[in-house]
Design a protein around this motif. Sequence first.
Motif, PDB file in Angstrom:
ATOM      1  N   LYS A  15       0.831  -1.206   0.000  1.00  0.00           N
ATOM      2  CA  LYS A  15       0.000   0.000   0.000  1.00  0.00           C
ATOM      3  C   LYS A  15       0.862   1.251   0.000  1.00  0.00           C
ATOM      4  CE  LYS A  15      -4.287  -1.672   1.933  1.00  0.00           C
ATOM      5  NZ  LYS A  15      -5.405  -1.358   2.798  1.00  0.00           N
ATOM      6  N   ALA A  16       1.941   1.232   0.767  1.00  0.00           N
ATOM      7  CA  ALA A  16       2.844   2.381   0.814  1.00  0.00           C
ATOM      8  C   ALA A  16       3.493   2.602  -0.555  1.00  0.00           C
ATOM      9  CB  ALA A  16       3.911   2.173   1.885  1.00  0.00           C
ATOM     10  N   LYS A  17       3.836   1.511  -1.234  1.00  0.00           N
ATOM     11  CA  LYS A  17       4.430   1.625  -2.572  1.00  0.00           C
ATOM     12  C   LYS A  17       3.415   2.207  -3.551  1.00  0.00           C
ATOM     13  CE  LYS A  17       6.827  -0.959  -6.131  1.00  0.00           C
ATOM     14  NZ  LYS A  17       7.259  -2.241  -6.645  1.00  0.00           N
ATOM     15  N   GLU A  18       2.164   1.772  -3.445  1.00  0.00           N
ATOM     16  CA  GLU A  18       1.107   2.305  -4.321  1.00  0.00           C
ATOM     17  C   GLU A  18       0.913   3.799  -4.078  1.00  0.00           C
ATOM     18  OE1 GLU A  18      -2.213  -0.202  -3.378  1.00  0.00           O
ATOM     19  OE2 GLU A  18      -1.468  -1.863  -4.611  1.00  0.00           O
ATOM     20  N   LYS A  19       0.975   4.207  -2.810  1.00  0.00           N
ATOM     21  CA  LYS A  19       0.844   5.635  -2.482  1.00  0.00           C
ATOM     22  C   LYS A  19       1.989   6.425  -3.105  1.00  0.00           C
ATOM     23  CE  LYS A  19      -2.722   6.027   0.335  1.00  0.00           C
ATOM     24  NZ  LYS A  19      -3.837   6.916   0.100  1.00  0.00           N
ATOM     25  N   CYS A  20       3.184   5.851  -3.084  1.00  0.00           N
ATOM     26  CA  CYS A  20       4.347   6.505  -3.701  1.00  0.00           C
ATOM     27  C   CYS A  20       4.133   6.671  -5.196  1.00  0.00           C
ATOM     28  CB  CYS A  20       5.620   5.694  -3.448  1.00  0.00           C
ATOM     29  SG  CYS A  20       6.279   5.881  -1.807  1.00  0.00           S
ATOM     30  N   GLU A  21       3.628   5.629  -5.829  1.00  0.00           N
ATOM     31  CA  GLU A  21       3.384   5.694  -7.269  1.00  0.00           C
ATOM     32  C   GLU A  21       2.329   6.743  -7.599  1.00  0.00           C
ATOM     33  OE1 GLU A  21       2.462   1.614  -8.139  1.00  0.00           O
ATOM     34  OE2 GLU A  21       4.573   1.008  -8.064  1.00  0.00           O
ATOM     35  N   GLU A  22       1.284   6.809  -6.785  1.00  0.00           N
ATOM     36  CA  GLU A  22       0.249   7.824  -6.992  1.00  0.00           C
ATOM     37  C   GLU A  22       0.827   9.225  -6.813  1.00  0.00           C
ATOM     38  OE1 GLU A  22      -2.928   6.958  -4.276  1.00  0.00           O
ATOM     39  OE2 GLU A  22      -3.334   5.010  -5.189  1.00  0.00           O
ATOM     40  N   ALA A  23       1.627   9.401  -5.758  1.00  0.00           N
ATOM     41  CA  ALA A  23       2.233  10.707  -5.501  1.00  0.00           C
ATOM     42  C   ALA A  23       3.178  11.090  -6.636  1.00  0.00           C
ATOM     43  CB  ALA A  23       2.970  10.695  -4.161  1.00  0.00           C
ATOM     44  N   GLN A  24       3.923  10.118  -7.161  1.00  0.00           N
ATOM     45  CA  GLN A  24       4.829  10.381  -8.273  1.00  0.00           C
ATOM     46  C   GLN A  24       4.043  10.814  -9.505  1.00  0.00           C
ATOM     47  OE1 GLN A  24       8.240  10.364  -8.209  1.00  0.00           O
ATOM     48  NE2 GLN A  24       8.153  11.137 -10.284  1.00  0.00           N
ATOM     49  N   ALA A  25       2.922  10.158  -9.757  1.00  0.00           N
ATOM     50  CA  ALA A  25       2.079  10.537 -10.900  1.00  0.00           C
ATOM     51  C   ALA A  25       1.548  11.966 -10.734  1.00  0.00           C
ATOM     52  CB  ALA A  25       0.924   9.549 -11.050  1.00  0.00           C
ATOM     53  N   GLU A  26       1.185  12.328  -9.520  1.00  0.00           N
ATOM     54  CA  GLU A  26       0.700  13.689  -9.253  1.00  0.00           C
ATOM     55  C   GLU A  26       1.810  14.718  -9.478  1.00  0.00           C
ATOM     56  OE1 GLU A  26      -2.393  14.880  -8.504  1.00  0.00           O
ATOM     57  OE2 GLU A  26      -3.108  12.846  -8.892  1.00  0.00           O
ATOM     58  N   VAL A  27       3.029  14.382  -9.082  1.00  0.00           N
ATOM     59  CA  VAL A  27       4.165  15.285  -9.301  1.00  0.00           C
ATOM     60  C   VAL A  27       4.387  15.474 -10.802  1.00  0.00           C
ATOM     61  CG1 VAL A  27       6.680  15.500  -9.077  1.00  0.00           C
ATOM     62  CG2 VAL A  27       5.313  14.884  -7.084  1.00  0.00           C
ATOM     63  N   VAL A  28       4.305  14.386 -11.557  1.00  0.00           N
ATOM     64  CA  VAL A  28       4.491  14.469 -13.007  1.00  0.00           C
ATOM     65  C   VAL A  28       3.415  15.367 -13.622  1.00  0.00           C
ATOM     66  CG1 VAL A  28       4.382  13.127 -15.153  1.00  0.00           C
ATOM     67  CG2 VAL A  28       5.721  12.289 -13.225  1.00  0.00           C
ATOM     68  N   LYS A  29       2.163  15.182 -13.200  1.00  0.00           N
ATOM     69  CA  LYS A  29       1.082  16.016 -13.728  1.00  0.00           C
ATOM     70  C   LYS A  29       1.298  17.485 -13.377  1.00  0.00           C
ATOM     71  CE  LYS A  29      -3.126  14.473 -12.903  1.00  0.00           C
ATOM     72  NZ  LYS A  29      -4.281  13.710 -12.381  1.00  0.00           N
ATOM     73  N   SER A  30       1.753  17.746 -12.157  1.00  0.00           N
ATOM     74  CA  SER A  30       2.001  19.128 -11.746  1.00  0.00           C
ATOM     75  C   SER A  30       3.136  19.741 -12.544  1.00  0.00           C
ATOM     76  CB  SER A  30       2.329  19.194 -10.248  1.00  0.00           C
ATOM     77  OG  SER A  30       1.195  18.905  -9.486  1.00  0.00           O
ATOM     78  N   ARG A  31       4.170  18.962 -12.797  1.00  0.00           N
ATOM     79  CA  ARG A  31       5.291  19.473 -13.608  1.00  0.00           C
ATOM     80  C   ARG A  31       4.822  19.789 -15.030  1.00  0.00           C
ATOM     81  NH1 ARG A  31       9.710  15.411 -11.312  1.00  0.00           N
ATOM     82  NH2 ARG A  31      10.538  16.758  -9.681  1.00  0.00           N
ATOM     83  N   GLU A  32       3.972  18.924 -15.577  1.00  0.00           N
ATOM     84  CA  GLU A  32       3.436  19.172 -16.922  1.00  0.00           C
ATOM     85  C   GLU A  32       2.611  20.452 -16.946  1.00  0.00           C
ATOM     86  OE1 GLU A  32       1.327  15.569 -17.810  1.00  0.00           O
ATOM     87  OE2 GLU A  32       3.164  14.480 -18.320  1.00  0.00           O
ATOM     88  N   ARG A  33       1.836  20.669 -15.893  1.00  0.00           N
ATOM     89  CA  ARG A  33       1.017  21.887 -15.785  1.00  0.00           C
ATOM     90  C   ARG A  33       1.903  23.129 -15.750  1.00  0.00           C
ATOM     91  NH1 ARG A  33      -3.204  24.955 -16.556  1.00  0.00           N
ATOM     92  NH2 ARG A  33      -3.950  26.109 -14.776  1.00  0.00           N
ATOM     93  N   VAL A  34       2.961  23.066 -14.951  1.00  0.00           N
ATOM     94  CA  VAL A  34       3.889  24.199 -14.858  1.00  0.00           C
ATOM     95  C   VAL A  34       4.539  24.458 -16.217  1.00  0.00           C
ATOM     96  CG1 VAL A  34       6.102  24.933 -13.866  1.00  0.00           C
ATOM     97  CG2 VAL A  34       4.329  24.012 -12.377  1.00  0.00           C
ATOM     98  N   ALA A  35       4.984  23.403 -16.873  1.00  0.00           N
ATOM     99  CA  ALA A  35       5.621  23.556 -18.188  1.00  0.00           C
ATOM    100  C   ALA A  35       4.647  24.159 -19.197  1.00  0.00           C
ATOM    101  CB  ALA A  35       6.131  22.214 -18.685  1.00  0.00           C
ATOM    102  N   HIS A  36       3.389  23.697 -19.166  1.00  0.00           N
ATOM    103  CA  HIS A  36       2.372  24.227 -20.083  1.00  0.00           C
ATOM    104  C   HIS A  36       2.145  25.720 -19.824  1.00  0.00           C
ATOM    105  CE1 HIS A  36      -1.228  24.416 -22.530  1.00  0.00           C
ATOM    106  NE2 HIS A  36      -1.875  24.932 -21.496  1.00  0.00           N
ATOM    107  N   LEU A  37       2.043  26.098 -18.560  1.00  0.00           N
ATOM    108  CA  LEU A  37       1.827  27.510 -18.239  1.00  0.00           C
ATOM    109  C   LEU A  37       3.033  28.362 -18.630  1.00  0.00           C
ATOM    110  CD1 LEU A  37       0.003  27.158 -14.814  1.00  0.00           C
ATOM    111  CD2 LEU A  37      -0.950  28.118 -16.913  1.00  0.00           C
ATOM    112  N   GLU A  38       4.226  27.826 -18.439  1.00  0.00           N
ATOM    113  CA  GLU A  38       5.423  28.568 -18.839  1.00  0.00           C
ATOM    114  C   GLU A  38       5.442  28.784 -20.351  1.00  0.00           C
ATOM    115  OE1 GLU A  38       8.490  26.146 -17.114  1.00  0.00           O
ATOM    116  OE2 GLU A  38       8.519  27.327 -15.254  1.00  0.00           O
TER     117      GLU A  38
END
Length: 146
Positions: A13-36
Amino acid sequence: MKPRAAWPILAKKAKEKCEEAQAEVVKSRERVAHLEQSRERMEMLYLDYVHRSKEAEKKLHSMAETLNYRGFMQQVKALVLRVDADLAKANQDLDDKKFLLLAAEKKRIQMETLMEQDLKQVRAFHQKREQREMDAAGVMLYNLKS
């Protein structure tokens, strides 16, 4: 003695949470790049219209044309400011997601460590029991020879 069944489940479960958090970080980075990229495009558009406005000033033009150029440039500048605000929000969101990822990674490492400690204790228990059995068998063999 068996390993506890809870640790592998909690580690998974902890590993799954890490994977979910990593996916959220990737989405946030994409959002920042798009706005830039959007900000960069709008800044280029603004500079283009500044250049066009200066070119138009060299020629005969009406007051309406000048007002149109200025009005459009103000709108573009307002959009740039709005994107700047969105970009600041997106960067803050990215920082928050990174913090959550770090916490999830710490939790995953903690669960994996606890699982490994449990397995180590189980192995040690079995090794001690096996050693006692071998010692007992050796004593019995010694008594039989005497």
